[in-house]
Scaffold this active site. Structure first.
Site, PDB file in Angstrom:
ATOM      1  N   CYS A 155       0.824  -1.209   0.000  1.00 15.07           N
ATOM      2  CA  CYS A 155       0.000   0.000   0.000  1.00 15.07           C
ATOM      3  C   CYS A 155       0.865   1.270   0.000  1.00 15.07           C
ATOM      4  CB  CYS A 155      -0.986  -0.061   1.161  1.00 15.07           C
ATOM      5  SG  CYS A 155      -2.470   0.881   0.805  1.00 15.07           S
ATOM      6  N   HIS A 169      -3.487  -4.985   1.606  1.00 17.10           N
ATOM      7  CA  HIS A 169      -2.800  -5.223   2.879  1.00 17.10           C
ATOM      8  C   HIS A 169      -2.770  -6.723   3.202  1.00 17.10           C
ATOM      9  CE1 HIS A 169      -2.469  -1.139   4.744  1.00 17.10           C
ATOM     10  NE2 HIS A 169      -3.375  -0.862   3.831  1.00 17.10           N
ATOM     11  N   GLU A 225      -1.126  -8.201   5.363  1.00 14.87           N
ATOM     12  CA  GLU A 225      -0.924  -8.425   6.813  1.00 14.87           C
ATOM     13  C   GLU A 225      -2.231  -8.312   7.597  1.00 14.87           C
ATOM     14  OE1 GLU A 225      -0.519  -5.721   5.206  1.00 14.87           O
ATOM     15  OE2 GLU A 225      -0.877  -3.980   6.483  1.00 14.87           O
TER      16      GLU A 225
HETATM   17  N1  GLN Z   1      -3.645   6.410   0.852  1.00 14.05           N
HETATM   18  C1  GLN Z   1      -2.389   6.106   1.441  1.00 14.05           C
HETATM   19  C2  GLN Z   1      -1.256   6.874   0.746  1.00 14.05           C
HETATM   20  O1  GLN Z   1      -1.458   7.472  -0.270  1.00 14.05           O
HETATM   21  C3  GLN Z   1      -2.085   4.619   1.383  1.00 14.05           C
HETATM   22  C4  GLN Z   1      -3.097   3.884   2.212  1.00 14.05           C
HETATM   23  C5  GLN Z   1      -2.579   2.657   2.892  1.00 14.05           C
HETATM   24  O2  GLN Z   1      -1.383   2.435   3.006  1.00 14.05           O
HETATM   25  N2  GLN Z   1      -3.516   1.887   3.384  1.00 14.05           N
HETATM   26  O3  GLN Z   1      -0.197   6.892   1.215  1.00 14.05           O
END
Ligand code: GLN
Length: 200
Positions: free
Chosen positions: A82, A172, A174
């Site tokens: 992410c 994610h 995890e």
């Molecule tokens: N929206 C977040 C970003 O741009 C990422 C979201 C996340 O890691 N769950 O950094």
């Protein structure tokens, strides 16, 4: 010697990654300061989810940015989930910010919209079969370079990829009980340990 994976722990979902690693019998250590990178030899690194702008800023303030970039460029296996994916992207769509920029892809932040951007689904991950995927204000990968392998797609969008020592997911792994992505990453880590051992 036991495998040791550093998990960047300045912000975001790092504890859950350490928990997943422990379940697989691997030692996960929190990386908060430059000394954490030198106190223990690391076999791999996880860049967790969170807020990429905040993590990027903290990395620079805590003097972790350069040493981590050097390790990634030297071939240390890294899993970016992410926000971690955004940190590795060579380009962020409609944004001039570049963090590590080591992986040849364009990432779009908050690609599913800011409010309705959280959902769970199941999709094929590489040759490992269907796995659960949790998306939280997630990015997706808009385009990849020719040296990048696509590992998963959801609704025609790329949500996981690999380039050499770097594996990224926009979801994610995890946050579910499924350990497929961590196992995939640890296979990469083992391959590298073996290679290093063989060329010695
Ligand atoms: N929206 C977040 C970003 O741009 C990422 C979201 C996340 O890691 N769950 O950094």
């Amino acid at each position: 010697m036991a495998t040791t994976i550093g998990v960047l722990a300045v912000q975001g979902a790092f504890a859950e990654h350490i928990n997943a690693l422990e379940q697989l019998g691997v030692h996960g250590i929190e990386i908060r300061k430059p000394a954490d990178l030198t106190d223990h030899p690391l076999d791999g690194l996880i860049l967790p989810g969170g807020e990429s702008t905040v993590i990027g800023k903290l990395l620079r303030e805590l003097a972790l940015f350069e040493p981590l970039k050097d390790l990634i460029e030297a071939g240390l296996p890294v899993l970016g989930t992410c926000a971690g994916l955004i940190l590795l992207a060579s380009k962020i769509a409609e944004d001039d910010t570049i963090h590590f920029g080591t992986m040849n892809m364009v990432a779009r932040r908050n690609a599913y919209g800011r409010q309705l951007g959280s959902f769970q689904t199941e999709a094929e991950f590489d040759a490992c079969g269907q796995i659960p995927m949790v998306f939280i204000r997630a990015p997706y990968i808009e385009t990849v370079g020719h040296d990048v392998d696509i590992l998963a797609r959801v609704d025609h969008h790329i949500v996981a990829a690999r380039q050499g020592n770097m594996v990224v997911t926009s979801f994610h792994p995890e946050l579910t009980a499924d350990l497929t992505v961590h196992q995939y990453f640890l296979r990469l880590v083992q391959q590298r340990i073996l290679q290093t051992y063989l060329v010695r």
